[in-house]
Design an enzyme around this catalytic site. Sequence first.
Site, short mmCIF file in Angstrom:
data_model
loop_
_atom_site.label_atom_id
_atom_site.label_comp_id
_atom_site.label_asym_id
_atom_site.label_seq_id
_atom_site.Cartn_x
_atom_site.Cartn_y
_atom_site.Cartn_z
N GLU A 195 -6.44 -7.57 -0.87
CA GLU A 195 -6.90 -7.53 0.52
C GLU A 195 -8.35 -7.10 0.58
O GLU A 195 -8.74 -6.17 -0.12
CB GLU A 195 -6.13 -6.48 1.34
CG GLU A 195 -4.70 -6.73 1.61
CD GLU A 195 -4.10 -5.58 2.43
OE1 GLU A 195 -4.85 -4.85 3.10
OE2 GLU A 195 -2.88 -5.41 2.36
N HIS A 239 -8.61 -6.62 14.24
CA HIS A 239 -9.02 -6.70 12.83
C HIS A 239 -9.35 -8.16 12.51
O HIS A 239 -8.61 -9.07 12.87
CB HIS A 239 -7.86 -6.21 11.96
CG HIS A 239 -8.22 -5.91 10.55
ND1 HIS A 239 -8.65 -6.88 9.66
CD2 HIS A 239 -8.23 -4.74 9.86
CE1 HIS A 239 -8.89 -6.30 8.48
NE2 HIS A 239 -8.65 -5.02 8.58
N TRP A 288 -10.11 0.08 12.27
CA TRP A 288 -9.61 1.46 12.16
C TRP A 288 -10.71 2.47 11.88
O TRP A 288 -10.42 3.62 11.60
CB TRP A 288 -8.51 1.54 11.10
CG TRP A 288 -8.73 0.73 9.87
CD1 TRP A 288 -8.23 -0.53 9.62
CD2 TRP A 288 -9.50 1.08 8.70
NE1 TRP A 288 -8.63 -0.98 8.38
CE2 TRP A 288 -9.41 -0.01 7.79
CE3 TRP A 288 -10.24 2.20 8.33
CZ2 TRP A 288 -10.04 0.00 6.54
CZ3 TRP A 288 -10.87 2.20 7.09
CH2 TRP A 288 -10.76 1.11 6.22
N GLU A 302 0.84 -1.21 0.00
CA GLU A 302 0.00 0.00 0.00
C GLU A 302 0.87 1.26 0.00
O GLU A 302 0.81 2.09 0.91
CB GLU A 302 -0.98 0.00 1.17
CG GLU A 302 -2.06 -1.05 1.01
CD GLU A 302 -3.27 -0.82 1.93
OE1 GLU A 302 -3.14 -0.10 2.93
OE2 GLU A 302 -4.35 -1.37 1.62
C1 GLA Z 1 -4.16 -2.24 4.77
C2 GLA Z 1 -2.79 -2.85 4.93
C3 GLA Z 1 -2.79 -4.09 5.77
C4 GLA Z 1 -3.68 -3.93 6.97
C5 GLA Z 1 -5.07 -3.58 6.49
C6 GLA Z 1 -6.06 -3.47 7.62
O1 GLA Z 1 -4.87 -2.75 3.74
O2 GLA Z 1 -2.18 -3.13 3.70
O3 GLA Z 1 -1.46 -4.33 6.18
O4 GLA Z 1 -3.19 -2.90 7.76
O5 GLA Z 1 -5.00 -2.33 5.86
O6 GLA Z 1 -7.34 -3.12 7.17
#
Ligand code: GLA
Length: 692
Positions: free
Chosen positions: A329, A380, A337, A172
């Site tokens: 993902e 999470h 969050w 990311e």
């Molecule tokens: C992002 C990150 C992950 C994790 C998720 C949680 O997508 O890439 O490492 O932190 O958020 O929602």
Amino acid sequence: MCTDLGYDGRMAADEKTYRWVNDGELGPGRMRYGADYNPEQWSRDVWHEDVRLMREAGVNIVSLGIFSWALLEPRPGEFDFSWLDEVIELLHAGSIDVDLATATASPPPWMAQLHPEILPQTIDGTVLSPGARQHWRPTSPIFREYALRLVRALGERYADHPAVVAWHISNELGCHNLYDFSDDAARAFRVWLRSRYGTLDALNAAWGTAFWSQHYTDWEQILPPRVAPTQRNPGQQLDFTRFSNDAVRDHLRAEAAVLAEVSPGIPRTTNFMVAQNVRDIDYTTWVGDVDFVSNDHYLRPGEFGRDDLSFWANLTGNIAGGRPWFLMEHATSAVNWREVNTPKRPGELVRDALTHVAHGADAVCYFQWRQSRAGGERYHSAMVPHAGPDSRVFRDVVGLGAQLKELAPVTGSRRERARVALVFDYESWWVSERDSHPTDELRYDVETLNWYRALLDAGNRVDVLPASASFDDYDVVIAPMLHVVPDALRTRLEAVVRGGRHLITTFFSGIVDEHDRVWLGGYPGALRDLLGITVEEFVPLLPDAPVRLVSGAAATQWTERIVRVGVDAEVLDTYADGDLAGAPAVTRRRVGDGTATYVSADLGRDGVRALIERLAADTVALQAHPLAADGRLEVIVREASEQRFVFLANRTDEPVVAATEAGEVEVAPRAVVVLAGTQVLTADPRREVVPA
Ligand code: GLA
Ligand code: GLA
């Protein structure tokens, strides 16, 4: 080596631009299924249980090593790959492939200790500390050097490992460190500006620096738009967003180049964040730097979450050029969050996954495999929750794995184009929401999502299309709040109407050029002649002060004073109360068989739906799809050379019956049914087929 991905991972011949080359002609493979896997958080006995459970669930790929830098390089230049070797062997023995991370997302504590100058600075000069992740400046030469050394070491070690089928570059990129206002950033910004403008005269003109004594006489005077006494220069802000996008992408390119050298046979990706909460990265400018597109998406809570998911998945598919992409993902249930993190309701885990597949995903992956015991993400959700495998989530995970196996024939197919395009323009998003505007209330993503939902409500199939994509194949092009319209975009929109097709645009469109300078002569500036109208004044509305139109629609947030409607244009709706009572609100100009419709007010989802249904009376492409069941189902089609796959996604909490070629198909609440001709592909136990 990557035939199991549903594509063969061949590289494009062009050395600089790496693309995913499979256009679907290679035929179906396996649907990919898996997660981020963080075994370093667990002991060896858990690794063995993990592989066993992964096999039970049908997992066939994991993303490994994303946050492993501190363990892979415990001291500068001292590498330890032994544990990673062991995990990869274990996965390989279990026939689980690896999307191997370059592990550079989060530098180890020793680096900030040795080099505090890698730490990013916020807009007010605060230096961010280590202790979370992504605490590095995208433009830091020191960070870059350390990162590329690790990438090279990993690339050399695993280039030939049969389990490694893809490289996962960083993670990311820009999620937390897109905007860095440090001195490194200032230096790199100046280099970027020199190459964009060539001369200071050109920059001064573009930014309009005659305003407030901002005229520059030396490149060194130019800074990132840090906190200042009041409104900062809009051109400078826009260029800093573009620069920051490019700076983070440069990091992607640098890692990709090392991998191209040491591991040319393995395709590279990085997980994009095409979603409502990530505004300032324009992924259409990144797509040439990955071999295949992958994306992360997290469901927005609330009743429009499903449509929101569909919207961003739809856009991701079109950023990928209609080719299949990789859902890297999403979440099995709650995230950790948001302010309140609600779990997914029954059926939503499968619905969300299959909605992504409908929009072109050939992989369904989660963050993460096993829910963490410690650390910032311990609440999470994951594929294996704290409760362990004897849980609702894990049972759903196993059920989804079985369904994805049945969907193997879908892989490699492309999304079939709709006839209606909804234009999504990143720069209009950035600029329309800037400070010192007529109102702070407008949200570009909400406005475009309103149109998307209204189109689905009206039973339409629609492509969410980046503004840089071709409009040629669409009968109807809808561009809400298309605020930034440079000359070239104006010309492309004119071609839609001149070509006998239909353009619909809305308030606050066509207002500025590529430097955020206002087009003169009356609004909607660049689109004024095409639409055949002149707007003299914006009339934003105070909260709770809606204005009614003659049609009955209610305008909120925004209205405009239209003072001229050309002879070839007609008024479709009129303001009925407020200061604009009697003035035109919605207009349509005819140009041959083409039309250009303008909506001067924010009509909300219901008002837009009513307008679409009205326009559909003489615009065939806007008429409802026969399977849409009055907008309760979203209809999405993927096509391969020999076959079409029709996805029916239930947008409601009630069962919906669709009259298909296969007879009447009942789509359970929150379910997705996939039809291949007369065959129903998905084995949703809640589905019922009643022969016609
Ligand atoms: C992002 C990150 C992950 C994790 C998720 C949680 O997508 O890439 O490492 O932190 O958020 O929602
Ligand atoms: C103040 C300033 C002006 C201008 C106006 C705008 O009065 O002196 O330069 O910025 O505000 O309202």
